[in-house]
Design an enzyme around this catalytic site. Structure first.
Site, mmCIF file in Angstrom:
data_model
loop_
_atom_site.group_PDB
_atom_site.id
_atom_site.type_symbol
_atom_site.label_atom_id
_atom_site.label_comp_id
_atom_site.label_asym_id
_atom_site.label_seq_id
_atom_site.Cartn_x
_atom_site.Cartn_y
_atom_site.Cartn_z
ATOM 1 N N PRO A 105 0.792 -1.223 0.000
ATOM 2 C CA PRO A 105 0.000 0.000 0.000
ATOM 3 C C PRO A 105 0.831 1.283 0.000
ATOM 4 O O PRO A 105 1.827 1.388 0.704
ATOM 5 C CB PRO A 105 -0.840 -0.084 1.272
ATOM 6 N N ASN A 106 0.394 2.194 -0.819
ATOM 7 C CA ASN A 106 0.908 3.555 -0.927
ATOM 8 C C ASN A 106 2.270 3.672 -1.587
ATOM 9 O O ASN A 106 2.758 4.781 -1.781
ATOM 10 C CB ASN A 106 0.923 4.254 0.442
ATOM 11 N N ARG A 161 4.014 11.380 -1.690
ATOM 12 C CA ARG A 161 3.824 11.268 -0.244
ATOM 13 C C ARG A 161 5.131 11.453 0.523
ATOM 14 O O ARG A 161 6.173 10.977 0.102
ATOM 15 C CB ARG A 161 3.197 9.922 0.108
ATOM 16 N N ASP A 198 2.116 -15.867 6.136
ATOM 17 C CA ASP A 198 1.753 -17.248 5.825
ATOM 18 C C ASP A 198 1.933 -17.554 4.336
ATOM 19 O O ASP A 198 2.382 -18.644 3.972
ATOM 20 C CB ASP A 198 0.316 -17.543 6.254
ATOM 21 N N GLU A 218 12.728 -8.946 2.061
ATOM 22 C CA GLU A 218 11.881 -7.802 2.417
ATOM 23 C C GLU A 218 12.709 -6.526 2.315
ATOM 24 O O GLU A 218 13.840 -6.473 2.803
ATOM 25 C CB GLU A 218 11.360 -7.987 3.844
ATOM 26 N N HIS A 241 12.596 -2.163 2.674
ATOM 27 C CA HIS A 241 11.937 -0.923 3.106
ATOM 28 C C HIS A 241 12.793 0.255 2.686
ATOM 29 O O HIS A 241 14.013 0.244 2.912
ATOM 30 C CB HIS A 241 11.712 -0.915 4.620
ATOM 31 N N ILE A 242 12.182 1.237 2.075
ATOM 32 C CA ILE A 242 12.896 2.420 1.601
ATOM 33 C C ILE A 242 13.452 3.208 2.786
ATOM 34 O O ILE A 242 14.609 3.621 2.786
ATOM 35 C CB ILE A 242 11.960 3.289 0.729
ATOM 36 N N SER A 243 12.635 3.385 3.801
ATOM 37 C CA SER A 243 13.083 4.099 5.003
ATOM 38 C C SER A 243 13.609 3.098 6.022
ATOM 39 O O SER A 243 13.376 1.898 5.913
ATOM 40 C CB SER A 243 11.923 4.892 5.613
#
Length: 142
Positions: A9-10, A17, A86, A97, A99-101
């Site tokens: 999401p987003n 954003r 799951d 995984e 994450h940008i931040s």
């Protein structure tokens, strides 16, 4: 080698954003950067982005026998989606995984990833370059 890049999401709102956290570059520039690197490395990448948890789960399930790896940024679902966890655990496809931040330098609720347990690794806080590292990491696993 064939990799699926999944964004939650987003992520489609990159460049719009919270530029102070995610920067000025948009989602298309992220995909193009990954695509160029994949081409250099001799692998194929496909992209999937959804704001809907069930669609992400379904896309993960479709990777069986099709993809050699998954790069996933579950975004907000990182912190509470047992369903995505799951799904990652149910397919025999290694995932990283991203994450940008740096989620560990943000609000307390963002510091916990429930989805990382279904991944071979996690990259956080390196901006868009985290996806490149994940791509190289998956290639290195094979």
């Amino acid at each position: 080698m064939k990799i699926l890049v999944i964004n939650g999401p987003n992520i489609n709102m990159l460049g719009i954003r919270e530029k102070n956290i995610y920067g000025d570059n948009d989602y298309n520039s992220l995909c193009e950067m990954i695509r160029k690197e994949a081409h250099k490395l001799g692998c194929k990448v496909d992209f999937f982005q959804s704001n809907i948890e069930g669609e992400i789960i379904t896309e993960i399930q479709k990777t069986i026998g099709v993809y050699d790896g998954i790069i996933i940024n579950p975004a907000a679902y990182t912190h509470y989606s047992i369903g995505i966890l799951d799904a990652l655990k149910s397919v025999d496809v290694p995932a990283i995984e991203v994450h940008i931040s740096n989620i560990h330098k943000r609000e307390d609720f963002r510091k916990k990833s429930v989805t990382a347990e279904g991944c071979v690794g996690q990259i956080s806080g390196l901006g868009f370059y985290g996806y490149i590292l994940a791509l190289r990491g998956l290639i290195n696993l094979k």
